[in-house]
Design a protein around this motif. Structure first.
Motif, short mmCIF file in Angstrom:
data_model
loop_
_atom_site.label_atom_id
_atom_site.label_comp_id
_atom_site.label_asym_id
_atom_site.label_seq_id
_atom_site.Cartn_x
_atom_site.Cartn_y
_atom_site.Cartn_z
N TRP A 56 -2.29 -1.11 -8.84
CA TRP A 56 -3.94 -1.05 -8.45
C TRP A 56 -4.18 0.21 -7.48
O TRP A 56 -4.06 0.09 -6.26
CB TRP A 56 -4.59 -2.22 -7.75
N GLY A 57 -4.63 1.38 -8.08
CA GLY A 57 -4.64 2.59 -7.25
C GLY A 57 -3.56 2.92 -6.53
O GLY A 57 -2.58 3.12 -6.98
N ASP A 58 -3.75 2.80 -4.96
CA ASP A 58 -2.83 3.16 -4.01
C ASP A 58 -1.77 1.87 -3.97
O ASP A 58 -0.93 2.23 -3.12
CB ASP A 58 -3.35 3.69 -2.82
N TRP A 59 -2.01 0.85 -4.42
CA TRP A 59 -1.33 -0.24 -4.15
C TRP A 59 -0.42 -0.71 -5.26
O TRP A 59 -0.73 -0.74 -6.45
CB TRP A 59 -2.43 -1.66 -4.20
N GLU A 95 -13.82 2.87 0.52
CA GLU A 95 -13.98 3.07 -0.82
C GLU A 95 -12.88 2.51 -1.75
O GLU A 95 -12.52 2.33 -3.01
CB GLU A 95 -14.19 4.52 -1.34
N LYS A 96 -11.69 2.18 -0.59
CA LYS A 96 -10.67 1.65 -1.51
C LYS A 96 -10.13 0.20 -0.68
O LYS A 96 -9.04 -0.20 -0.80
CB LYS A 96 -9.38 2.50 -0.98
N ASP A 97 -11.19 -0.41 -0.59
CA ASP A 97 -10.99 -1.95 0.02
C ASP A 97 -10.60 -2.68 -1.21
O ASP A 97 -11.59 -2.73 -2.09
CB ASP A 97 -12.41 -2.45 0.60
N ASN A 105 0.66 -1.25 0.09
CA ASN A 105 0.04 0.05 0.06
C ASN A 105 1.02 1.25 -0.09
O ASN A 105 1.59 1.50 0.85
CB ASN A 105 -0.93 -0.15 1.24
N ARG A 165 -9.93 0.68 -12.49
CA ARG A 165 -9.81 2.00 -12.66
C ARG A 165 -10.80 2.92 -13.49
O ARG A 165 -10.66 4.08 -13.57
CB ARG A 165 -8.35 2.44 -13.51
N VAL A 179 -13.06 -3.77 -4.44
CA VAL A 179 -12.60 -3.16 -6.02
C VAL A 179 -12.26 -4.49 -6.88
O VAL A 179 -12.86 -4.20 -8.15
CB VAL A 179 -11.34 -2.30 -5.82
N SER A 211 -4.02 8.42 3.15
CA SER A 211 -5.14 7.74 3.63
C SER A 211 -4.84 6.53 4.77
O SER A 211 -3.79 6.15 4.74
CB SER A 211 -5.68 6.98 2.49
N SER A 235 -0.25 4.57 -0.29
CA SER A 235 -1.09 5.68 0.11
C SER A 235 -0.44 6.19 1.16
O SER A 235 -0.20 5.73 2.14
CB SER A 235 -2.44 5.22 0.48
#
Length: 406
Positions: free
Chosen positions: A388-391, A64-66, A53, A190, A70, A58, A55
């Motif tokens: 994947w996003g913040d990951w 919402e970012k589980d 992670n 995304r 997702v 956060s 991020s």
């Protein structure tokens, strides 16, 4: 480095569920190619990807970012385009495999770990001792026919990172095909409405010709007959599994052992030859025995002029092979093994893979590659990292077949 745990490692799983395509998909039968449905590919491969992670602003896991939520939603959207993955394999005449595109879905498991990804330390290296914690064979799902084609487990770590474990049937796709499917899941996560690369089925491209013409010698499908019983009595489960990491310094040292005309070899050719030779020495085989080297080579390369369309996600690989006497492999310098590995790769051509498809037809699709004395190598170093996003991808992959080659 040993793993550092203040608590006993624990992964808690939810009950398995089926994820189906987000929208209706065609109900049809789709035949696999003659390369897909050979006996050699009728097994499962588990692969694990680990993600940190990244991020900074956060909390580790916001609703919402589980990652589970997702990824589940993204899989459902991706299956609209890759709907054969949501079906089940059946056999037709002469054991010909085909997909019943019934939309029943893939297996999905949600899991929670009571530790951080960083606590694993060196334990994440193959052979990962926690493989069974991060991926789970749901009872009754292990069959080839009538079972889910994909099993995915997402395990959250306390740090906010996660593990994405995928068990897939090799008959459906090769590594390139799996990566293509994963990229579509990532794009859906995304917010994309359609894949950037649409999947292509067209499995007839790698079916046998009419009439079949077996034009090449296929050592990869011929069992080796040795007088020694070493290959029969050695239990693969009792063999030691180790990971070896080679950096630029180690590669340079090995290349310096080669004659000048072989120093332009690839890193794969060098390391594959080195490991084949060292492993054969360690097994202490009869010098008069014969051993085999096979390597998976993709037909997608432009050199082979196979006209495999962009988006094709079926198996487009062959595993050409070479033989050597144990004594020659062990007693000659490293260059001897490198030359043989290069020779095996050079066997790959459009005609070789088409001849292999024809062999499946002639033999009734039953041949499998040689097991005893066969060292098979697959190069996964080109598998791209995913984000994947913040990951961010801190990726390790572990692949195990249902058999081992000695």
């Amino acid at each position: 480095m040993a793993p550092k745990f203040s608590l006993v490692l624990s992964v808690t799983r939810q009950a398995p569920e089926l994820i189906v395509p987000a929208r209706p998909t065609p109900r049809e039968l789709k035949q696999l190619s003659d390369i897909d449905d050979q006996e050699s590919f009728r097994f499962h491969i588990p692969v694990i990807f680990l993600y940190k992670n990244n991020s900074a602003t956060s909390p580790p896991v916001l609703k919402e970012k589980d990652p589970v939520k997702v990824i589940k939603e993204a899989i459902s959207e991706a299956l609209v385009y890759y709907y054969p993955f949501a079906g089940r394999l059946i056999e037709g005449p002469n054991r010909k495999l085909m997909v019943d595109c019934n939309g029943e879905g893939i297996l999905f498991l949600e899991a929670e770990a009571n530790f951080n990804l960083e606590q694993l330390g060196g334990a994440i290296q193959p052979q990962c001792p926690y493989l069974e914690q991060l991926t789970y064979n749901v009872p009754g799902s292990e069959g080839i026919l009538g079972c889910p084609l994909l099993l995915i487990q997402v395990t959250r770590f306390m740090c906010g990172g996660f593990a994405l474990a995928i068990r897939f049937k090799h008959t459906m796709c090769d590594a390139s095909g799996l990566v293509q499917f994963m990229k579509t899941i990532e794009e859906m996560a995304r917010g994309a409405n359609t894949p950037s690369l649409f999947p292509v089925w067209q499995r007839k491209r790698l079916c046998a010709r009419n009439p079949p013409q077996v034009t090449n010698v296929h050592l990869e499908y011929e069992e080796i007959n040795n007088n020694s019983d070493t290959f029969i009595t050695t239990n693969p489960n009792e063999m030691d599994h180790k990971s070896f990491y080679f950096g630029p310094k180690e590669v340079r040292v090995l290349k310096n052992q080669l004659p000048l005309h072989l120093r332009n070899c690839s890193t794969f050719e060098l390391l594959a030859a080195c490991m084949w030779r060292c492993r054969t020495i360690a097994l202490q085989l009869d010098p008069k025995d014969t051993v085999q080297f096979s390597c998976l080579v993709t037909a997608r390369a432009k050199d082979y002029k196979m006209d495999i369309p962009s988006g094709y996600y079926g198996n487009a690989v062959a595993f050409p092979a070479v033989h050597s006497k144990v004594g020659a492999l062990c007693n000659n310098p490293l260059g001897y093994a490198v030359a043989l590995v290069k020779k095996a790769k050079a066997e790959m051509s459009e005609e070789h893979i088409r001849s292999a498809a024809d062999l499946m037809e002639v033999k009734g699709r039953r041949p499998r590659h040689a097991i005893k004395g066969n060292y098979i190598v697959s190069d996964l170093s080109k598998v791209p990292k995913r984000r994947w996003g913040d990951w961010d991808s801190h990726t390790y992959t572990f692949a195990e077949a249902e058999y081992e080659e000695i």
